[in-house]
Design a protein around this motif. Structure first.
Motif, mmCIF file in Angstrom:
data_model
loop_
_atom_site.group_PDB
_atom_site.id
_atom_site.type_symbol
_atom_site.label_atom_id
_atom_site.label_comp_id
_atom_site.label_asym_id
_atom_site.label_seq_id
_atom_site.Cartn_x
_atom_site.Cartn_y
_atom_site.Cartn_z
ATOM 1 N N LEU A 177 1.196 -1.028 0.321
ATOM 2 C CA LEU A 177 -0.062 -0.434 0.009
ATOM 3 C C LEU A 177 0.606 1.260 0.343
ATOM 4 C CD1 LEU A 177 -2.720 1.729 0.345
ATOM 5 C CD2 LEU A 177 -2.620 0.545 2.625
ATOM 6 N N ALA A 178 1.717 1.233 0.560
ATOM 7 C CA ALA A 178 3.274 2.269 0.973
ATOM 8 C C ALA A 178 3.520 2.244 -0.249
ATOM 9 C CB ALA A 178 4.235 2.195 2.012
ATOM 10 N N GLU A 179 3.459 1.604 -1.239
ATOM 11 C CA GLU A 179 4.034 1.586 -3.205
ATOM 12 C C GLU A 179 3.002 2.390 -4.044
ATOM 13 O OE1 GLU A 179 6.725 -0.962 -6.130
ATOM 14 O OE2 GLU A 179 6.371 -1.935 -4.321
ATOM 15 N N SER A 180 2.083 1.706 -3.945
ATOM 16 C CA SER A 180 0.637 2.304 -4.071
ATOM 17 C C SER A 180 0.072 4.010 -4.010
ATOM 18 C CB SER A 180 -0.277 1.238 -4.192
ATOM 19 O OG SER A 180 -0.640 1.286 -3.477
ATOM 20 N N LYS A 181 0.328 4.112 -3.554
ATOM 21 C CA LYS A 181 -0.185 5.314 -2.366
ATOM 22 C C LYS A 181 0.920 5.940 -1.675
ATOM 23 C CE LYS A 181 -5.150 4.913 -2.691
ATOM 24 N NZ LYS A 181 -6.485 5.055 -2.322
ATOM 25 N N PRO A 182 2.152 6.564 -1.775
ATOM 26 C CA PRO A 182 3.361 6.981 -1.293
ATOM 27 C C PRO A 182 2.402 8.002 -0.019
ATOM 28 C CG PRO A 182 3.665 6.641 -3.291
ATOM 29 C CD PRO A 182 2.208 6.485 -3.476
ATOM 30 N N ILE A 183 3.291 7.778 1.465
ATOM 31 C CA ILE A 183 3.328 9.099 2.112
ATOM 32 C C ILE A 183 3.715 9.503 2.504
ATOM 33 C CG2 ILE A 183 2.601 9.179 4.536
ATOM 34 C CD1 ILE A 183 0.836 6.803 4.235
ATOM 35 N N VAL A 184 4.224 10.942 2.022
ATOM 36 C CA VAL A 184 5.951 11.843 2.184
ATOM 37 C C VAL A 184 5.131 12.712 3.283
ATOM 38 C CG1 VAL A 184 7.140 13.388 0.824
ATOM 39 C CG2 VAL A 184 6.196 11.176 -0.275
ATOM 40 N N THR A 185 4.572 13.059 3.379
ATOM 41 C CA THR A 185 3.966 14.623 4.221
ATOM 42 C C THR A 185 2.440 14.236 4.931
ATOM 43 O OG1 THR A 185 2.277 15.795 3.341
ATOM 44 C CG2 THR A 185 5.015 16.207 2.551
ATOM 45 N N PRO A 186 2.866 14.545 6.384
ATOM 46 C CA PRO A 186 1.686 13.919 6.788
ATOM 47 C C PRO A 186 0.756 14.377 6.482
ATOM 48 C CG PRO A 186 3.080 15.165 8.246
ATOM 49 C CD PRO A 186 3.612 15.267 6.943
ATOM 50 N N ALA A 187 -0.191 15.204 5.725
ATOM 51 C CA ALA A 187 -1.019 15.173 4.904
ATOM 52 C C ALA A 187 -1.399 14.273 4.736
ATOM 53 C CB ALA A 187 -0.879 16.602 3.837
ATOM 54 N N ASP A 188 -0.595 14.018 3.231
ATOM 55 C CA ASP A 188 -0.766 12.346 2.367
ATOM 56 C C ASP A 188 -1.490 11.510 3.296
ATOM 57 O OD1 ASP A 188 0.467 13.606 0.277
ATOM 58 O OD2 ASP A 188 2.771 12.436 1.145
ATOM 59 N N LEU A 189 -1.923 11.128 4.478
ATOM 60 C CA LEU A 189 -2.006 10.162 5.434
ATOM 61 C C LEU A 189 -3.998 10.539 5.079
ATOM 62 C CD1 LEU A 189 -0.046 10.019 7.224
ATOM 63 C CD2 LEU A 189 -1.107 8.707 7.894
ATOM 64 N N ALA A 190 -4.550 11.618 4.634
ATOM 65 C CA ALA A 190 -5.896 11.945 4.319
ATOM 66 C C ALA A 190 -6.226 10.891 3.170
ATOM 67 C CB ALA A 190 -5.695 13.173 3.962
ATOM 68 N N ARG A 191 -5.605 10.847 2.562
ATOM 69 C CA ARG A 191 -5.457 9.508 1.150
ATOM 70 C C ARG A 191 -5.748 8.446 1.270
ATOM 71 N NH1 ARG A 191 -1.016 9.585 -1.471
ATOM 72 N NH2 ARG A 191 -2.274 8.533 -3.584
ATOM 73 N N HIS A 192 -5.619 8.040 3.077
ATOM 74 C CA HIS A 192 -5.948 6.822 3.132
ATOM 75 C C HIS A 192 -7.055 6.088 4.310
ATOM 76 C CE1 HIS A 192 -1.843 5.290 1.636
ATOM 77 N NE2 HIS A 192 -1.455 6.265 1.517
ATOM 78 N N LEU A 193 -7.604 5.239 4.261
ATOM 79 C CA LEU A 193 -8.303 4.471 4.789
ATOM 80 C C LEU A 193 -7.383 4.384 6.024
ATOM 81 C CD1 LEU A 193 -11.103 4.071 5.236
ATOM 82 C CD2 LEU A 193 -10.598 1.963 4.429
ATOM 83 N N LEU A 194 -8.308 4.968 7.926
ATOM 84 C CA LEU A 194 -7.471 4.931 8.917
ATOM 85 C C LEU A 194 -7.503 3.928 9.813
ATOM 86 C CD1 LEU A 194 -6.745 9.148 9.325
ATOM 87 C CD2 LEU A 194 -5.740 7.475 8.471
ATOM 88 N N LEU A 195 -7.296 2.528 10.228
ATOM 89 C CA LEU A 195 -8.404 2.283 10.967
ATOM 90 C C LEU A 195 -7.839 1.922 12.735
ATOM 91 C CD1 LEU A 195 -6.911 -1.147 9.525
ATOM 92 C CD2 LEU A 195 -8.536 0.085 8.673
ATOM 93 N N VAL A 196 -9.087 1.845 13.062
ATOM 94 C CA VAL A 196 -9.159 2.133 14.338
ATOM 95 C C VAL A 196 -9.298 0.959 15.629
ATOM 96 C CG1 VAL A 196 -11.141 3.714 16.059
ATOM 97 C CG2 VAL A 196 -10.489 4.508 13.102
ATOM 98 N N VAL A 197 -8.615 1.074 16.327
ATOM 99 C CA VAL A 197 -9.002 0.049 17.579
ATOM 100 C C VAL A 197 -10.755 1.236 19.149
ATOM 101 C CG1 VAL A 197 -8.565 -0.791 19.858
ATOM 102 C CG2 VAL A 197 -6.823 -0.221 17.567
ATOM 103 N N THR A 198 -11.635 -0.306 18.887
ATOM 104 C CA THR A 198 -12.824 0.612 19.426
ATOM 105 C C THR A 198 -12.627 1.243 20.903
ATOM 106 O OG1 THR A 198 -14.024 -1.956 18.691
ATOM 107 C CG2 THR A 198 -14.777 -0.207 19.865
ATOM 108 N N GLY A 199 -11.702 0.498 21.100
ATOM 109 C CA GLY A 199 -11.886 1.253 22.988
ATOM 110 C C GLY A 199 -10.330 2.477 23.157
#
Length: 300
Positions: free
Chosen positions: A176-198
């Motif tokens: 996933l890092a290769e297909s959607k590279p993350i260079v700056t913190p703002a790039d995480l907005a392009r990714h689905l962010l997984l969450v622990v319920t607690g």
């Protein structure tokens, strides 16, 4: 009320608990090496003492009444604690010990388990029984001697010992890092962010650290266990924000990589919590001492 009504004899309580667990006087009698009629008489004596009906009797079948079921729930835990206390005393006499430890499931499997071999090497006569628990609970009612949890170090009635501060790392699968590279913190907005319920707010903390708006977060599915979230990240489902101590193996073997080199210090930590009355028991003291040493060691 007369104390005798509040403290029935152990023989009456044991007979009732066995009959309630089996829903059978016959099987309770077999377990306790008594006759069926003896169990029946002891249960009847307990009902007379308490002045309540604990069982409904329909022919040879018995079922618990509502009050009988409640009494069984309370009594089973109490009897288990008595048996556990007796085993502890016997083990203490023989120079051994048995510790019932509650722990966060992923922390237990990923951090504690690989290190326990060293504990048993040093203390071969102490057994550590590990139980999975998430969140606060009553240790006495649960029959636990100690607990490892994450938080601010405060747990009412318990003494805390800091094992390590919590550091969360944003991790991603190499594909996933290769297909959607993350260079700056703002790039995480392009990714689905997984969450622990607690821990639903940790991504918000990370975004605020980088002065990114909440609206930029694409929160994905929630997972009760961190181990399941880690597996989802490795499968390429999205990016996870997970404790560094729980992904050491994955980062080492390359199944995960840092999405971006920007850890989050939450201000919380992993603690060992111990009831003060048990803190000086030799087997618990030995485990605490070993754990405080193990926290500084890095596995090869």
């Amino acid at each position: 009320m007369h104390p005798r009504r509040l403290t029935p004899s152990m023989s009456l309580l044991v007979a009732f608990e066995a009959a309630a667990r089996h829903l059978s006087f016959t099987r309770a009698a077999d377990e306790l090496a008594l006759t069926q009629s003896a169990i029946s008489r002891q249960v009847a004596a307990l009902e007379a003492l308490l002045e309540v009906t604990l069982f409904r009797r329909e022919g040879r079948q018995i079922t618990l009444t509502e009050v009988g079921a409640k009494y069984q729930r309370e009594l089973s835990g109490a009897l288990q604690r008595i048996r556990s206390a007796s085993l502890q005393v016997m083990a203490f006499r023989e120079g051994r010990g048995s510790l019932h430890l509650a722990a966060l499931p992923t922390f237990a499997s990923k951090w504690l388990m690989p290190r326990l071999k060293d504990f048993y090497r040093q203390y071969p006569d102490i057994l550590v029984h590990i139980h999975s628990r998430i969140g606060h609970f009553d240790l006495e009612l649960a029959g636990m001697d100690a607990v490892i949890g994450v938080g601010d170090g405060h747990w009412h009635g318990l003494t805390s010992h800091l094992l390590m501060g919590e550091e969360l790392l944003p991790v991603i699968s190499p594909a996933l890092a290769e297909s959607k590279p993350i260079v700056t913190p703002a790039d995480l907005a392009r990714h689905l962010l997984l969450v622990v319920t607690g821990r639903p707010l940790v991504w918000r903390q990370w975004f605020h650290k980088h002065e990114l708006p909440d609206a930029a977060m694409r929160l994905g599915p929630q997972f009760e266990l961190t181990s399941h979230l880690v597996q989802a990240v490795a499968a390429g489902l999205g990016v996870g924000l997970v404790p560094s101590c729980l992904v050491e193996d994955e980062l080492r073997d390359g199944s995960l990589k840092l999405a971006i080199a920007s850890p989050l210090q939450t201000g919380l930590g992993y603690y060992l919590f111990v009831p003060p009355l048990k803190a000086d028991l030799p087997h618990i003291s030995a485990f605490r001492s070993w754990l405080m040493e193990a926290r500084t060691e890095v596995l090869a």
